[in-house]
Design a protein around this motif. Structure first.
Motif, mmCIF file in Angstrom:
data_model
loop_
_atom_site.group_PDB
_atom_site.id
_atom_site.type_symbol
_atom_site.label_atom_id
_atom_site.label_comp_id
_atom_site.label_asym_id
_atom_site.label_seq_id
_atom_site.Cartn_x
_atom_site.Cartn_y
_atom_site.Cartn_z
ATOM 1 N N UNK A 295 0.840 -1.196 0.000
ATOM 2 C CA UNK A 295 0.000 0.000 0.000
ATOM 3 C C UNK A 295 0.876 1.247 0.000
ATOM 4 N N UNK A 296 0.290 2.370 -0.369
ATOM 5 C CA UNK A 296 0.984 3.654 -0.395
ATOM 6 C C UNK A 296 0.550 4.502 0.788
ATOM 7 N N UNK A 297 1.347 5.520 1.078
ATOM 8 C CA UNK A 297 1.090 6.326 2.273
ATOM 9 C C UNK A 297 -0.278 6.992 2.240
ATOM 10 N N UNK A 298 -0.738 7.398 1.063
ATOM 11 C CA UNK A 298 -2.037 8.070 0.988
ATOM 12 C C UNK A 298 -3.207 7.087 0.997
ATOM 13 N N UNK A 299 -2.913 5.801 1.182
ATOM 14 C CA UNK A 299 -3.966 4.787 1.255
ATOM 15 C C UNK A 299 -4.212 4.310 2.688
ATOM 16 N N UNK A 300 -3.529 4.921 3.644
ATOM 17 C CA UNK A 300 -3.841 4.580 5.035
ATOM 18 C C UNK A 300 -5.303 4.913 5.316
ATOM 19 N N UNK A 301 -5.728 6.082 4.887
ATOM 20 C CA UNK A 301 -7.143 6.451 4.930
ATOM 21 C C UNK A 301 -7.630 6.634 3.504
ATOM 22 N N UNK A 302 -8.940 6.521 3.287
ATOM 23 C CA UNK A 302 -9.444 6.556 1.915
ATOM 24 C C UNK A 302 -9.807 7.951 1.420
ATOM 25 N N UNK A 303 -9.576 8.957 2.253
ATOM 26 C CA UNK A 303 -9.775 10.330 1.804
ATOM 27 C C UNK A 303 -11.187 10.849 1.938
ATOM 28 N N UNK A 304 -12.145 9.995 2.229
ATOM 29 C CA UNK A 304 -13.538 10.441 2.320
ATOM 30 C C UNK A 304 -14.110 10.247 3.716
ATOM 31 N N UNK A 305 -13.304 9.696 4.618
ATOM 32 C CA UNK A 305 -13.821 9.346 5.932
ATOM 33 C C UNK A 305 -12.977 10.030 6.999
ATOM 34 N N UNK A 306 -13.553 10.205 8.166
ATOM 35 C CA UNK A 306 -12.807 10.784 9.274
ATOM 36 C C UNK A 306 -11.691 9.839 9.692
ATOM 37 N N UNK A 307 -10.576 10.411 10.103
ATOM 38 C CA UNK A 307 -9.471 9.591 10.563
ATOM 39 C C UNK A 307 -9.891 8.758 11.765
ATOM 40 N N UNK A 308 -9.475 7.515 11.763
ATOM 41 C CA UNK A 308 -9.783 6.617 12.873
ATOM 42 C C UNK A 308 -8.847 6.925 14.030
ATOM 43 N N UNK A 309 -9.303 6.793 15.275
ATOM 44 C CA UNK A 309 -8.420 7.103 16.413
ATOM 45 C C UNK A 309 -7.231 6.164 16.551
ATOM 46 N N UNK A 310 -7.265 4.996 15.906
ATOM 47 C CA UNK A 310 -6.114 4.106 15.919
ATOM 48 C C UNK A 310 -4.967 4.759 15.143
ATOM 49 N N UNK A 311 -3.775 4.754 15.715
ATOM 50 C CA UNK A 311 -2.597 5.336 15.072
ATOM 51 C C UNK A 311 -1.985 4.280 14.154
ATOM 52 N N UNK A 312 -2.189 4.423 12.842
ATOM 53 C CA UNK A 312 -1.854 3.370 11.879
ATOM 54 C C UNK A 312 -0.659 3.781 11.031
ATOM 55 N N UNK A 313 0.279 2.851 10.881
ATOM 56 C CA UNK A 313 1.463 3.048 10.052
ATOM 57 C C UNK A 313 1.547 1.896 9.055
ATOM 58 N N UNK A 314 2.323 2.099 7.990
ATOM 59 C CA UNK A 314 2.478 1.055 6.974
ATOM 60 C C UNK A 314 3.948 0.721 6.789
ATOM 61 N N UNK A 315 4.177 -0.391 6.096
ATOM 62 C CA UNK A 315 5.524 -0.841 5.752
ATOM 63 C C UNK A 315 5.673 -0.828 4.228
ATOM 64 N N UNK A 316 6.880 -1.084 3.772
ATOM 65 C CA UNK A 316 7.130 -1.162 2.326
ATOM 66 C C UNK A 316 7.859 -2.448 1.972
ATOM 67 N N UNK A 317 7.320 -3.150 0.994
ATOM 68 C CA UNK A 317 7.995 -4.309 0.394
ATOM 69 C C UNK A 317 8.100 -4.093 -1.117
ATOM 70 N N UNK A 318 8.237 -2.824 -1.524
ATOM 71 C CA UNK A 318 8.227 -2.477 -2.946
ATOM 72 C C UNK A 318 9.579 -2.763 -3.588
ATOM 73 N N UNK A 319 9.838 -4.035 -3.798
ATOM 74 C CA UNK A 319 11.039 -4.447 -4.525
ATOM 75 C C UNK A 319 10.600 -5.253 -5.744
ATOM 76 N N UNK A 320 11.455 -5.406 -6.741
ATOM 77 C CA UNK A 320 11.036 -6.103 -7.967
ATOM 78 C C UNK A 320 10.491 -7.498 -7.736
ATOM 79 N N UNK A 321 11.165 -8.309 -6.935
ATOM 80 C CA UNK A 321 10.723 -9.700 -6.764
ATOM 81 C C UNK A 321 9.435 -9.788 -5.957
ATOM 82 N N UNK A 322 9.276 -8.931 -4.961
ATOM 83 C CA UNK A 322 8.027 -8.967 -4.181
ATOM 84 C C UNK A 322 6.833 -8.549 -5.027
ATOM 85 N N UNK A 323 7.012 -7.552 -5.874
ATOM 86 C CA UNK A 323 5.925 -7.150 -6.767
ATOM 87 C C UNK A 323 5.606 -8.243 -7.775
#
Length: 430
Positions: free
Chosen positions: A107-135
């Motif tokens: 996922x991308x950073x701007x996909x933590x929330x969908x842009x149309x909803x209020x932010x959830x009180x849970x503090x959410x972070x993401x990781x990155x596995x964006x490498x050629x073989x993982x994709x």
């Protein structure tokens, strides 16, 4: 503990400071309002009597899925519905988690929330596995949630966007694990036969055909596979050869790519100094050990080291070898604490007893994960010393010893006062 808004409920009781994990009386304004152990609420305040309860910092869950609106899982599958994301987030929050790391990885950073909803009180972070073989591994098994933006992303661009952890490198979807058992194999068999298998049956057939390490070395003889087909009601519909072809075609295409992806994440972890979360199971145990040797500066986290593909002795031996090389040993609740649909607590109990656990998370377990507090409750009830098990920004060993000193032998989660990112209540009693 951060200060709560003045209009929030006042309470009294004991609390555990995240920096100094010991019981303290509540005393700070706007955390809890207490004078010399007595409740001292301002006029008009809602008063909650927390006597007999303990307030602890919100739990940090460093391995979860399904809580963002981008591609789901290391398979790059379609995002979960917004209602499902809300449900998963609420389950975590109401189980005591205040900070969560969603490790689907694509996922991308701007996909933590969908842009149309209020932010959830849970503090959410993401990781990155964006490498050629993982994709490429994601595309080999699914990839339906990936767009040009996801393919164009790199670990470098994701770090620039604020990502501070890598992974999940590999997953049950791409490395023949639990997601194959509860989703991909049952879906493939249903498409061919119209019969929906349970995850346990799917796992049995998978291991019979491919062996426990997916290399065929301990695959079952034809007679046993035929007996399994008969027992699960498939023998009249498909032959052993049909099953072998179906299982191989479903499970194996992403495996080699995903194993290369593990190497890419280990190299990136060593290069950037960021922790890398790795799918850890019997088929990848030797690979992960080799990566720890090859990349000694990589910050490797062996996820769900209690994975059900391990027999108990294998589980402990693997964790011990990895720990010698500085690898962080994570255990996940999966559904093995109270739900027990596919898994049981044998491996997690053993790893805790042997003092090999560093972190405690939930993972996903097909959406059936048990809470972290349920696992802690089990550990305390079993009188297990939680040595070196870090959660809640404190060492669980300190938490367990404190409970012992205070005479508490049972911990149960109770509803939070509000959707705070800071505090939960634990009911403590003998």
């Amino acid at each position: 503990m951060r200060n709560l808004d003045p209009q929030w409920p006042r309470c009294h009781g004991r609390w555990i400071n995240s920096s100094h994990p010991r019981f303290r009386p509540c005393s700070r304004q706007n955390d809890c309002q207490v004078a010399e152990g007595q409740l001292a609420a301002a006029a008009g305040s809602l008063v909650i009597d927390a006597d007999g309860y303990t307030i602890i910092p919100g739990i940090i869950n460093a391995h979860a899925h399904g809580c963002v609106h981008g591609p789901s899982m290391p398979s790059g599958s379609k995002p979960f519905r917004s209602s499902d994301v809300d449900y998963f987030r609420n389950r975590h929050l109401l189980s005591g988690t205040s900070t969560l790391l969603n490790v689907c990885g694509l996922a991308l950073a701007d996909e933590i929330d969908d842009g149309t909803r209020n932010n959830h009180p849970l503090d959410i972070h993401i990781t990155s596995a964006h490498t050629p073989s993982n994709l490429r591994a994601a595309l080999a098994i699914d990839g339906a949630g990936l767009s040009d933006r996801h393919h164009a992303a790199t670990i470098e661009t994701m770090i620039s966007a604020g990502v501070r952890a890598l992974g999940e490198a590999g997953g049950g979807q791409t490395l023949g694990g639990g997601a194959q058992d509860y989703r991909f194999i049952p879906d493939a068999i249903f498409a061919l036969t119209g019969i929906r298998l349970s995850p346990k049956w799917a796992r049995s057939l998978k291991e019979a055909v491919l062996g426990r390490t997916l290399d065929g070395k301990d695959a079952a003889p034809t007679e046993l596979i035929e007996a399994l087909l008969a027992e699960c009601g498939l023998l009249s519909i498909m032959s052993v050869q049909d099953l072998v072809e179906l299982i191989t075609k479903t499970v194996m295409p992403p495996v080699a790519l995903s194993l290369r992806g593990l190497d890419e994440i280990a190299a990136a972890s060593a290069h950037y100094g960021l922790p890398g979360i790795f799918h850890h199971a019997l088929p990848t145990a030797r690979t992960l050990l080799n990566l720890a040797v090859r990349y000694p500066s990589a910050r490797i986290v062996a996820a769900h080291a209690n994975h059900p593909s391990f027999r108990p002795d294998e589980c402990v031996a693997s964790a011990r070898e990895l720990k010698k090389r500085g690898v962080v040993i994570d255990v996940s609740t999966l559904d093995c604490i109270t739900t027990r649909w596919r898994n049981d607590a044998t491996n997690i109990d053993l790893l805790v007893r042997e003092g090999l656990v560093d972190t405690l998370s939930t993972d996903f377990a097909g959406g059936d994960w048990d809470s972290i507090l349920a696992a802690i409750n089990r550990m305390v009830q079993r009188d297990v010393a939680l040595r070196d098990c870090a959660c809640n920004r404190q060492r669980c060993s300190d938490f367990s010893r404190v409970c012992g000193r205070q005479g508490y032998s049972r911990l149960e989660s109770v509803p939070m006062l509000r959707s705070s990112k800071a505090t939960i209540l634990l009911a403590c009693g003998t």
